[in-house]
Scaffold this motif. Structure first.
Motif, mmCIF file in Angstrom:
data_model
loop_
_atom_site.group_PDB
_atom_site.id
_atom_site.type_symbol
_atom_site.label_atom_id
_atom_site.label_comp_id
_atom_site.label_asym_id
_atom_site.label_seq_id
_atom_site.Cartn_x
_atom_site.Cartn_y
_atom_site.Cartn_z
ATOM 1 N N ALA A 85 90.696 -18.534 -0.880
ATOM 2 C CA ALA A 85 91.026 -17.124 -1.131
ATOM 3 C C ALA A 85 90.937 -16.811 -2.630
ATOM 4 C CB ALA A 85 92.429 -16.823 -0.609
ATOM 5 N N ASP A 86 91.441 -17.724 -3.461
ATOM 6 C CA ASP A 86 91.348 -17.521 -4.914
ATOM 7 C C ASP A 86 89.884 -17.488 -5.355
ATOM 8 O OD1 ASP A 86 94.111 -17.551 -5.001
ATOM 9 O OD2 ASP A 86 94.237 -19.664 -5.603
ATOM 10 N N HIS A 87 89.075 -18.339 -4.728
ATOM 11 C CA HIS A 87 87.649 -18.394 -5.066
ATOM 12 C C HIS A 87 86.961 -17.066 -4.718
ATOM 13 C CE1 HIS A 87 83.730 -20.285 -5.696
ATOM 14 N NE2 HIS A 87 83.344 -19.724 -4.559
ATOM 15 N N LEU A 88 87.324 -16.475 -3.583
ATOM 16 C CA LEU A 88 86.735 -15.189 -3.198
ATOM 17 C C LEU A 88 87.124 -14.102 -4.203
ATOM 18 C CD1 LEU A 88 87.139 -15.067 0.712
ATOM 19 C CD2 LEU A 88 85.166 -15.791 -0.651
ATOM 20 N N ILE B 230 95.380 -23.838 14.241
ATOM 21 C CA ILE B 230 96.235 -23.277 13.193
ATOM 22 C C ILE B 230 95.369 -22.814 12.033
ATOM 23 C CG2 ILE B 230 98.057 -23.743 11.501
ATOM 24 C CD1 ILE B 230 99.224 -25.767 13.383
ATOM 25 N N VAL B 231 95.591 -21.578 11.590
ATOM 26 C CA VAL B 231 94.931 -21.050 10.403
ATOM 27 C C VAL B 231 96.002 -20.831 9.340
ATOM 28 C CG1 VAL B 231 93.513 -19.206 9.442
ATOM 29 C CG2 VAL B 231 93.218 -19.874 11.844
ATOM 30 N N PRO B 232 96.059 -21.694 8.325
ATOM 31 C CA PRO B 232 97.015 -21.443 7.235
ATOM 32 C C PRO B 232 96.665 -20.135 6.524
ATOM 33 C CG PRO B 232 96.176 -23.702 7.163
ATOM 34 C CD PRO B 232 95.314 -22.951 8.136
ATOM 35 N N LEU B 233 97.675 -19.340 6.240
ATOM 36 C CA LEU B 233 97.446 -18.017 5.660
ATOM 37 C C LEU B 233 97.670 -18.042 4.151
ATOM 38 C CD1 LEU B 233 99.281 -15.925 8.394
ATOM 39 C CD2 LEU B 233 96.805 -16.191 8.111
ATOM 40 N N SER B 234 96.644 -17.681 3.417
ATOM 41 C CA SER B 234 96.756 -17.572 1.962
ATOM 42 C C SER B 234 97.575 -16.338 1.601
ATOM 43 C CB SER B 234 95.358 -17.474 1.351
ATOM 44 O OG SER B 234 94.707 -16.292 1.827
ATOM 45 N N HIS C 64 85.406 -30.018 -1.370
ATOM 46 C CA HIS C 64 86.388 -30.283 -0.318
ATOM 47 C C HIS C 64 85.816 -31.254 0.711
ATOM 48 C CE1 HIS C 64 89.462 -27.370 -1.508
ATOM 49 N NE2 HIS C 64 88.455 -26.612 -1.914
ATOM 50 N N ARG C 65 86.703 -32.011 1.333
ATOM 51 C CA ARG C 65 86.285 -33.046 2.278
ATOM 52 C C ARG C 65 85.682 -32.434 3.544
ATOM 53 N NH1 ARG C 65 91.454 -36.778 2.989
ATOM 54 N NH2 ARG C 65 90.437 -36.973 5.030
ATOM 55 N N HIS C 66 84.633 -33.092 4.032
ATOM 56 C CA HIS C 66 83.915 -32.596 5.197
ATOM 57 C C HIS C 66 84.816 -32.535 6.430
ATOM 58 C CE1 HIS C 66 80.700 -32.033 8.130
ATOM 59 N NE2 HIS C 66 81.185 -33.055 8.795
ATOM 60 N N ASP C 67 85.628 -33.589 6.679
ATOM 61 C CA ASP C 67 86.440 -33.614 7.896
ATOM 62 C C ASP C 67 87.499 -32.511 7.890
ATOM 63 O OD1 ASP C 67 87.701 -34.886 5.783
ATOM 64 O OD2 ASP C 67 88.726 -36.369 7.032
ATOM 65 N N ILE C 68 88.030 -32.185 6.686
ATOM 66 C CA ILE C 68 89.031 -31.117 6.601
ATOM 67 C C ILE C 68 88.375 -29.758 6.839
ATOM 68 C CG2 ILE C 68 90.651 -29.957 5.047
ATOM 69 C CD1 ILE C 68 91.212 -32.669 3.781
ATOM 70 N N ILE C 69 87.187 -29.566 6.288
ATOM 71 C CA ILE C 69 86.455 -28.313 6.520
ATOM 72 C C ILE C 69 86.150 -28.149 8.001
ATOM 73 C CG2 ILE C 69 84.318 -27.050 6.040
ATOM 74 C CD1 ILE C 69 84.234 -28.518 3.326
ATOM 75 N N GLU C 70 85.691 -29.220 8.647
ATOM 76 C CA GLU C 70 85.340 -29.154 10.069
ATOM 77 C C GLU C 70 86.565 -28.869 10.929
ATOM 78 O OE1 GLU C 70 81.967 -29.756 11.728
ATOM 79 O OE2 GLU C 70 81.900 -28.742 9.792
ATOM 80 N N LEU C 71 87.699 -29.457 10.572
ATOM 81 C CA LEU C 71 88.926 -29.175 11.309
ATOM 82 C C LEU C 71 89.307 -27.702 11.198
ATOM 83 C CD1 LEU C 71 91.299 -32.222 10.753
ATOM 84 C CD2 LEU C 71 90.727 -31.175 12.940
ATOM 85 N N GLN D 65 96.713 -30.374 3.548
ATOM 86 C CA GLN D 65 95.444 -30.280 2.818
ATOM 87 C C GLN D 65 94.704 -28.996 3.164
ATOM 88 O OE1 GLN D 65 96.645 -32.860 4.509
ATOM 89 N NE2 GLN D 65 95.986 -34.836 3.665
ATOM 90 N N ARG D 66 94.805 -28.580 4.421
ATOM 91 C CA ARG D 66 94.133 -27.346 4.838
ATOM 92 C C ARG D 66 94.805 -26.125 4.216
ATOM 93 N NH1 ARG D 66 94.609 -28.574 11.010
ATOM 94 N NH2 ARG D 66 94.099 -26.352 11.273
ATOM 95 N N ARG D 67 96.131 -26.173 4.060
ATOM 96 C CA ARG D 67 96.831 -25.067 3.390
ATOM 97 C C ARG D 67 96.314 -24.909 1.956
ATOM 98 N NH1 ARG D 67 101.159 -23.364 6.288
ATOM 99 N NH2 ARG D 67 102.154 -24.871 7.699
ATOM 100 N N LYS D 68 96.218 -26.026 1.283
ATOM 101 C CA LYS D 68 95.761 -26.001 -0.102
ATOM 102 C C LYS D 68 94.325 -25.482 -0.176
ATOM 103 C CE LYS D 68 95.381 -28.996 -4.162
ATOM 104 N NZ LYS D 68 95.579 -30.379 -4.689
#
Length: 438
Positions: A420-423, A311-315, A382-389, A411-414
């Motif tokens: 995206a805001d950072h970019l 799943i890729v949450p969409l900004s 951001h947490r490593h495990d969430i980034i890896e997921l 957490q991944r949605r957030k």
């Protein structure tokens, strides 16, 4: 029986040749008693006992006894196996020798004729690797996309069947799979060699559930498990994908925004930066994978490297890019269609070519967006495990896959919206504040 060695003998032209060992057979024909009492010379791995007309009994040091007939075909000396003694007694060995001699007199190679006869028998019996593979594929394909199922069958037809297709599936060994894999590897397709090996393993697993006319399993074991393809093939050099440093991202993002090439390519780069999926996952994306109301992109398992859904949450920014892509779409279900064939996805090198034209040759690739995202998201806290997921790096077994692909989804949605805001801030040149984890 004696063994003579001739060392360094000269031909008339003065050249010398390498040592040649010649074994002389006794000229007397064999008897049943002689066959029964024949033993291997302890000093040699095998000993041959001649009968007549080129027929001989070979006894190996382990005690086995096998019949062979020696003959010449096409100017070369060859031999054909006639079976093991005492299962094949002397009288039958002679009859088989005479039958093979008749084939030779008719102008055919007895070994090739025997092989063709065996293949014809196997095909008639319905237990060749190819026939079992096609049966497996007929049932297996229903659970997979048509495109993926066609690809798997095409790989078997091109790479597996020419090597092991006509073999009885019971006779296929790990060595045969190695031959097949190395032939594929020789043309520079190591990844395909591994995929075909894995497909062959699934065929053997299927064959273990099938019985023949005698009620016996087609296979009792899976030879693809005897050896890992990574052992049989040349070691893969670890690939470090080129990518820019974090501090170079603002300039890259501005160049993407101003890219003067095709609009679809520009939007593909923007979506890749926002979602940091793999290049193959991006260019193969289909509209039916997107749930715009749920703001999710659900990539099916067959398109993922780890073979589990993702799943890729969409900004909000990603949804805006999708809306722009939708305005360009044709009749195809693909987001990014090929230039010539709209039923095929964009070329794998399209994004790489665009990056080169922008001045990033050897410095950035499509895959590089993943590395940059990982680095920056870690820097932002951001947490490593969430980034890896979100990078879909974790390998997941079949039991936990259905659960894990949605793990930490809120957490991944957030995180994806903050990414995206950072970019946007990077592109605008605004000062960046680190993310404070809760």
């Amino acid at each position: 029986m004696t063994l003579h060695a001739f060392w360094g003998q000269s031909w008339g032209n003065g050249r010398r040749f390498a040592p040649v060992y010649l074994e002389f057979f006794p000229q007397m024909a064999l008897t049943d008693t002689a066959c029964k009492n024949a033993k291997c010379d302890p000093a040699k791995p095998r000993t041959r006992f001649a009968d007549a007309g080129g027929l001989y009994l070979e006894v190996v040091s382990t005690g086995g006894k096998h019949w062979y007939w020696k003959y010449r075909f096409g100017g070369k000396e060859k031999r054909i196996a006639l079976g093991a003694y005492p299962g094949v007694p002397l009288a039958k060995a002679r009859r088989d020798r005479d039958a093979a001699r008749d084939v030779l007199k008719a102008g055919s190679d007895p070994v090739q004729a025997k092989k063709e006869a065996k293949e014809a028998h196997v095909r008639a019996a319905g237990n060749t690797f190819e026939l079992l593979a096609r049966q497996w594929h007929t049932g297996w394909k229903d659970a997979h996309s048509e495109r993926h199922a066609d690809y798997v069958l095409r790989r078997l037809e091109l790479d597996a069947f020419p090597v092991i297709g006509n073999m009885p599936i019971r006779d296929v060994t790990a060595h045969d799979l190695v031959r097949m894999a190395r032939k594929i590897e020789a043309r520079g397709a190591r990844d395909i060699a591994q995929r075909v090996w894995q497909s062959c393993g699934q065929v053997f697993e299927y064959a273990a559930t099938v019985v023949d006319e005698a009620g016996e399993q087609m296979v009792s074991r899976n030879p693809s498990k005897d050896l890992r393809p990574s052992v049989a093939l040349k070691p893969r050099k670890k690939t470090h994908y080129a990518r820019v440093e974090s501090k170079e991202m603002p300039e890259l993002l501005r160049k993407i925004e101003a890219y003067a090439g095709g609009p679809a390519t520009r939007l593909a780069m923007k979506l890749m930066a926002l979602t940091f999926v793999r290049t193959g996952e991006l260019i193969g994306a289909r509209w039916d994978e997107f749930d715009l109301e749920a703001e999710e992109w659900r990539i099916p398992a067959e398109r993922m490297k780890m073979k589990t859904p993702h799943i890729v949450p969409l900004s909000k920014q990603a949804l805006e890019v999708l809306a722009a892509i939708h305005e360009l779409r044709g009749l195809s279900g693909l987001l990014f269609q090929g230039e010539r064939d709209h039923e095929k996805p964009m070329s794998n090198g399209t994004i790489l070519g665009a990056l080169k034209r922008m001045g990033y040759a050897g410095r950035m690739t499509g895959h590089g967006f993943r590395g940059v995202a990982s680095t920056i998201l870690h820097e932002l806290g951001h947490r490593h495990d969430i980034i890896e997921l979100q990078l879909a790096h974790q390998e997941r077994d079949e039991v936990s896959a259905a659960y894990n692909f949605a793990t930490y989804l809120p957490q991944r949605r957030k995180m994806m919206q903050q990414w995206a805001d950072h970019l946007d801030q990077l592109r605008a040149g605004a000062k960046i504040l680190p993310f404070k984890a809760a």
